[in-house]
Design a protein around this motif. Structure first.
Motif, PDB file in Angstrom:
ATOM      1  N   PRO A 230     -35.332  10.752  17.562  1.00 36.07           N
ATOM      2  CA  PRO A 230     -34.192  11.624  17.890  1.00 36.07           C
ATOM      3  C   PRO A 230     -33.284  11.888  16.686  1.00 36.07           C
ATOM      4  O   PRO A 230     -32.791  13.009  16.513  1.00 36.07           O
ATOM      5  N   LEU A 231     -33.087  10.877  15.847  1.00 35.21           N
ATOM      6  CA  LEU A 231     -32.265  11.062  14.651  1.00 35.21           C
ATOM      7  C   LEU A 231     -32.902  12.083  13.720  1.00 35.21           C
ATOM      8  O   LEU A 231     -32.228  12.995  13.224  1.00 35.21           O
ATOM      9  N   PHE A 232     -34.196  11.963  13.497  1.00 31.93           N
ATOM     10  CA  PHE A 232     -34.884  12.912  12.631  1.00 31.93           C
ATOM     11  C   PHE A 232     -34.854  14.319  13.225  1.00 31.93           C
ATOM     12  O   PHE A 232     -34.610  15.298  12.508  1.00 31.93           O
TER      13      PHE A 232
ATOM     14  N   ARG B 240     -30.482  20.649  12.443  1.00 36.62           N
ATOM     15  CA  ARG B 240     -29.348  21.058  11.603  1.00 36.62           C
ATOM     16  C   ARG B 240     -29.824  21.763  10.337  1.00 36.62           C
ATOM     17  O   ARG B 240     -29.222  22.748   9.910  1.00 36.62           O
TER      18      ARG B 240
ATOM     19  N   SER C  21     -34.804   3.293  10.372  1.00 36.03           N
ATOM     20  CA  SER C  21     -34.385   3.228  11.779  1.00 36.03           C
ATOM     21  C   SER C  21     -35.588   3.004  12.687  1.00 36.03           C
ATOM     22  O   SER C  21     -35.482   2.303  13.698  1.00 36.03           O
ATOM     23  N   ASN C  22     -36.720   3.553  12.312  1.00 40.64           N
ATOM     24  CA  ASN C  22     -37.943   3.337  13.082  1.00 40.64           C
ATOM     25  C   ASN C  22     -38.385   1.878  12.983  1.00 40.64           C
ATOM     26  O   ASN C  22     -38.751   1.270  13.988  1.00 40.64           O
TER      27      ASN C  22
ATOM     28  N   ILE D 289     -33.918   6.757   5.658  1.00 38.91           N
ATOM     29  CA  ILE D 289     -33.058   6.474   6.813  1.00 38.91           C
ATOM     30  C   ILE D 289     -33.864   6.535   8.103  1.00 38.91           C
ATOM     31  O   ILE D 289     -33.728   5.673   8.974  1.00 38.91           O
ATOM     32  N   TYR D 290     -34.704   7.535   8.229  1.00 43.18           N
ATOM     33  CA  TYR D 290     -35.487   7.715   9.452  1.00 43.18           C
ATOM     34  C   TYR D 290     -36.559   6.638   9.575  1.00 43.18           C
ATOM     35  O   TYR D 290     -36.800   6.113  10.668  1.00 43.18           O
TER      36      TYR D 290
ATOM     37  N   LEU E 104     -32.658  15.617  15.238  1.00 45.33           N
ATOM     38  CA  LEU E 104     -31.302  16.143  15.114  1.00 45.33           C
ATOM     39  C   LEU E 104     -31.057  16.696  13.716  1.00 45.33           C
ATOM     40  O   LEU E 104     -30.584  17.825  13.552  1.00 45.33           O
ATOM     41  N   MET E 105     -31.399  15.911  12.706  1.00 46.26           N
ATOM     42  CA  MET E 105     -31.172  16.343  11.332  1.00 46.26           C
ATOM     43  C   MET E 105     -32.087  17.507  10.968  1.00 46.26           C
ATOM     44  O   MET E 105     -31.701  18.404  10.218  1.00 46.26           O
TER      45      MET E 105
ATOM     46  N   LEU F 270     -35.095   5.452  18.254  1.00 40.75           N
ATOM     47  CA  LEU F 270     -33.955   5.842  17.415  1.00 40.75           C
ATOM     48  C   LEU F 270     -34.393   6.786  16.301  1.00 40.75           C
ATOM     49  O   LEU F 270     -33.736   7.789  16.039  1.00 40.75           O
ATOM     50  N   GLY F 271     -35.492   6.467  15.653  1.00 39.12           N
ATOM     51  CA  GLY F 271     -35.938   7.253  14.503  1.00 39.12           C
ATOM     52  C   GLY F 271     -36.261   8.692  14.834  1.00 39.12           C
ATOM     53  O   GLY F 271     -35.840   9.612  14.118  1.00 39.12           O
TER      54      GLY F 271
END
Length: 77
Positions: free
Chosen positions: A63-65, A71, A52-53, A48-49, A67-68, A60-61
């Motif tokens: 910040p998404l990575f 978590r 998105s990259n 997914i990361y 964030l996850m 996008l890639g």
């Protein structure tokens, strides 16, 4: 999409060449970071990361990575 024309135009002059190298190096470093940090934390769905990259960019890639990753760090005791 003509890949040869894309890279020819991307590196047509010094400024666009610098931009092209910057984006390529940033994406490679991001991919290395995702695999090393994701493996260390036993995260899932690396694709997914990376996707998105490749489809949108590091903007996008990353910040998404992150964030996850945060978590995952918060759920680990």
């Amino acid at each position: 999409m003509n890949i040869n024309a894309f890279f020819r135009d991307l590196f047509a002059n010094q400024i666009s060449g610098f931009f092209g190298r910057d984006v390529i190096v940033s994406s490679l470093v991001f991919g290395t970071f995702v695999f090393s940090e994701g493996s260390r934390l036993k995260m899932k769905n690396f694709g997914i990361y990376i996707a998105s990259n490749l489809l949108v960019g590091v903007s996008l890639g990353l910040p998404l990575f992150l964030l996850m990753r945060q978590r995952k760090l918060e759920e680990t005791p």
